[in-house]
Design a protein around this motif. Structure first.
Motif, mmCIF file in Angstrom:
data_model
loop_
_atom_site.group_PDB
_atom_site.id
_atom_site.type_symbol
_atom_site.label_atom_id
_atom_site.label_comp_id
_atom_site.label_asym_id
_atom_site.label_seq_id
_atom_site.Cartn_x
_atom_site.Cartn_y
_atom_site.Cartn_z
ATOM 1 N N HIS A 14 33.152 14.394 103.707
ATOM 2 C CA HIS A 14 31.679 13.800 104.017
ATOM 3 C C HIS A 14 30.375 14.455 102.999
ATOM 4 C CE1 HIS A 14 33.014 10.814 106.868
ATOM 5 N NE2 HIS A 14 34.048 12.036 107.312
ATOM 6 N N HIS A 15 31.408 15.717 102.192
ATOM 7 C CA HIS A 15 29.970 16.611 101.332
ATOM 8 C C HIS A 15 30.054 16.338 100.051
ATOM 9 C CE1 HIS A 15 27.251 17.185 104.760
ATOM 10 N NE2 HIS A 15 28.590 17.973 105.997
ATOM 11 N N ALA A 25 34.103 27.961 95.927
ATOM 12 C CA ALA A 25 33.519 26.943 95.631
ATOM 13 C C ALA A 25 32.605 25.711 96.471
ATOM 14 C CB ALA A 25 32.927 26.712 93.533
ATOM 15 N N GLY A 26 33.360 25.601 96.713
ATOM 16 C CA GLY A 26 33.343 24.673 97.766
ATOM 17 C C GLY A 26 33.142 24.519 99.140
ATOM 18 N N LEU A 250 23.240 14.389 102.264
ATOM 19 C CA LEU A 250 24.294 15.110 100.667
ATOM 20 C C LEU A 250 23.392 16.348 100.401
ATOM 21 C CD1 LEU A 250 26.165 12.487 98.783
ATOM 22 C CD2 LEU A 250 27.278 13.598 100.739
ATOM 23 N N LEU A 251 21.869 15.807 99.985
ATOM 24 C CA LEU A 251 21.291 16.794 99.788
ATOM 25 C C LEU A 251 21.093 18.093 100.606
ATOM 26 C CD1 LEU A 251 20.346 17.428 96.599
ATOM 27 C CD2 LEU A 251 18.353 16.622 97.955
ATOM 28 N N ASP A 252 21.361 17.941 102.451
ATOM 29 C CA ASP A 252 21.063 18.662 103.528
ATOM 30 C C ASP A 252 22.208 19.185 102.867
ATOM 31 O OD1 ASP A 252 18.662 17.150 104.015
ATOM 32 O OD2 ASP A 252 19.088 15.853 105.169
ATOM 33 N N GLY A 253 23.369 18.823 102.877
ATOM 34 C CA GLY A 253 24.909 19.632 102.911
ATOM 35 C C GLY A 253 24.762 21.095 102.331
ATOM 36 N N MET A 254 24.100 20.545 100.868
ATOM 37 C CA MET A 254 23.466 21.228 99.591
ATOM 38 C C MET A 254 23.181 22.836 99.750
ATOM 39 S SD MET A 254 23.382 19.164 96.211
ATOM 40 C CE MET A 254 23.870 17.535 96.499
ATOM 41 N N TRP A 336 31.923 10.029 98.315
ATOM 42 C CA TRP A 336 33.125 10.796 99.325
ATOM 43 C C TRP A 336 32.419 10.149 100.999
ATOM 44 C CZ3 TRP A 336 30.248 13.297 95.767
ATOM 45 C CH2 TRP A 336 30.413 14.134 94.369
ATOM 46 N N PRO A 337 33.736 10.451 101.367
ATOM 47 C CA PRO A 337 34.724 10.690 101.276
ATOM 48 C C PRO A 337 35.895 9.509 100.114
ATOM 49 C CG PRO A 337 34.986 10.294 103.798
ATOM 50 C CD PRO A 337 33.553 10.000 103.201
#
Ligand code: FMN
Length: 364
Positions: A14-15, A25-26, A250-254, A336-337
């Motif tokens: 989901h990210h 990296a991920g 999505l941004l919060d998950g970075m 995603w997904p």
């Protein structure tokens, strides 16, 4: 208009995840890219109405030709847009591998030429050519590949390849279309001379229009015509508010450390296309809507395609149409997904693209 999807061969979730780099990296994927999972995504894309699925190539993801051979056996109609690095195999061998996959898949192979834009990764494979020499080799590779497919015996002596009595034992009638990414002047010259489809990452329409015009000119000089395509992520929901709220999630998950590490890696690359992507946001999360409904947040952590169309289903379809009006006919989309989003985009965006443009309402 040809609409394609993407196979997340470094895993899914989901990210936002990198497409070709290592797990480090991920982070570990919520959904590992098992053959079973990739086949589920491919079957969803097939059923949802996409024509093909693009598979990335790089040191941190499975080899696309091998992975796609397996996925081809578990799908029926979906074409497989297989990326490969020309420098790492002989064109005569790739011609034969393509012929084999055409037979196995019933003619569902497409090829995406990836010349490579990270010198450190190239050297790790044993390739020490500089950027423009790599493209010179790519040009020669495509020439030899096409001659091998033709089946007529041929000899070739060039700067990078030498072939004596080449040519497939039987000519390949259904040669796969050759897709091609690369934004540098060296890439443009090679694409104009040898590609069927010139692909671009999702830059704003004005930047794309300029490139299409230049590429049309270069292709015309070579006596050829190209088709044009764009690679974009999609965050489409019932309403624009919901879509933008998802982009913010999505941004919060970075993680900021992850953003800094990704930007440092992009900075060491010699890819003009990657630099153009990085320049869209400059490493900052402050002004990410770089043109209407085009969000550069993905590129903060993901190499390559770094933009997403964000908006209601109708808005996203409208933006796709705008790109089509610039001369683009191939769209490689993802989200995603990839499993659920293949269905969502297939159910709610694709039908809006299939329908003719609504006629203006007549006012009595
Ligand atoms: N580079 C990779 O290393 N792996 C990929 O899977 C990959 N896929 C690409 C897909 C698209 C749609 C585009 C436009 C580019 C892709 N690239 C990929 C990068 C280019 O193929 C190219 O190697 C890189 O941008 C360097 O070329 P440039 O300096 O001409 O931009």
């Amino acid at each position: 208009m040809r609409l394609h999807w993407f196979l997340p061969t470094t895993g899914d979730g989901h990210h936002v995840r990198p497409a070709t780099t290592t797990v480090a990296a991920g982070g570990a994927a919520a959904r590992p890219a098992t053959l079973d999972y990739l086949s589920q995504v491919a079957r969803a894309a097939e059923a949802a109405g996409f024509e093909a699925a693009l598979t990335p190539v790089g040191a941190g993801c499975p080899d696309p030709l091998v992975a796609c051979s397996a996925v081809a056996a578990r799908t029926e109609r979906l074409k497989l847009l297989v990326a490969f690095r020309p420098g790492f195999t002989l064109p005569t061998l790739l011609a034969q591998q393509a012929q084999t996959l055409q037979e196995i898949s019933g003619g569902r192979l497409l090829l995406n030429v990836v010349t490579g834009g990270d010198p450190r990764e190239q050297r790790a494979y044993g390739d020490f050519l500089d950027h423009d020499a790599r493209y010179e080799r790519t040009g020669e590779f495509i020439e030899v590949l096409r001659r091998t497919w033709a089946g007529e015996p041929f000899d070739h002596v060039g700067a990078h390849y030498r072939v004596s009595g080449g040519g497939l034992a039987t000519a390949l009638p259904d040669t796969p279309d050759i897709y091609f990414g690369g934004a540098s002047p060296a890439a443009e010259r090679v694409a104009a001379a040898g590609a069927d489809v010139y692909l671009m990452w999702g830059e704003p329409p004005a930047m794309i229009a300029e490139r299409v015009a230049r590429m049309r000119g270069l292709a015309a000089e070579a006596g050829r015509e190209l088709r044009f395509g764009i690679r974009l992520h999609v965050i489409a929901r019932d309403t624009a508010e919901e879509a933008w709220a998802h982009a913010r999630r999505l941004l919060d998950g970075m993680d900021p450390d992850r953003i800094a590490a990704a930007q440092a890696r992009f900075a060491r690359m010699d890819s003009v296309g990657q630099r153009r992507m990085a320049d869209l946001h400059g490493g900052s999360a402050d002004a990410l809507e770089i043109s209407p409904n085009l969000w550069a947040g993905v590129g903060l952590v993901r190499e390559g395609a770094g933009t997403a169309l964000v908006g209601s289903y109708a808005e996203v379809a409208e933006r796709v149409r705008e790109y089509a009006e610039l001369g683009l006919s191939e769209f490689v989309l993802s989200g995603w997904p990839h499993l659920e989003e293949a269905w969502r985009v297939g159910d709610f965006v694709l039908p809006r693209l299939a329908a003719p443009t609504p006629a203006p309402m007549l006012v009595a």
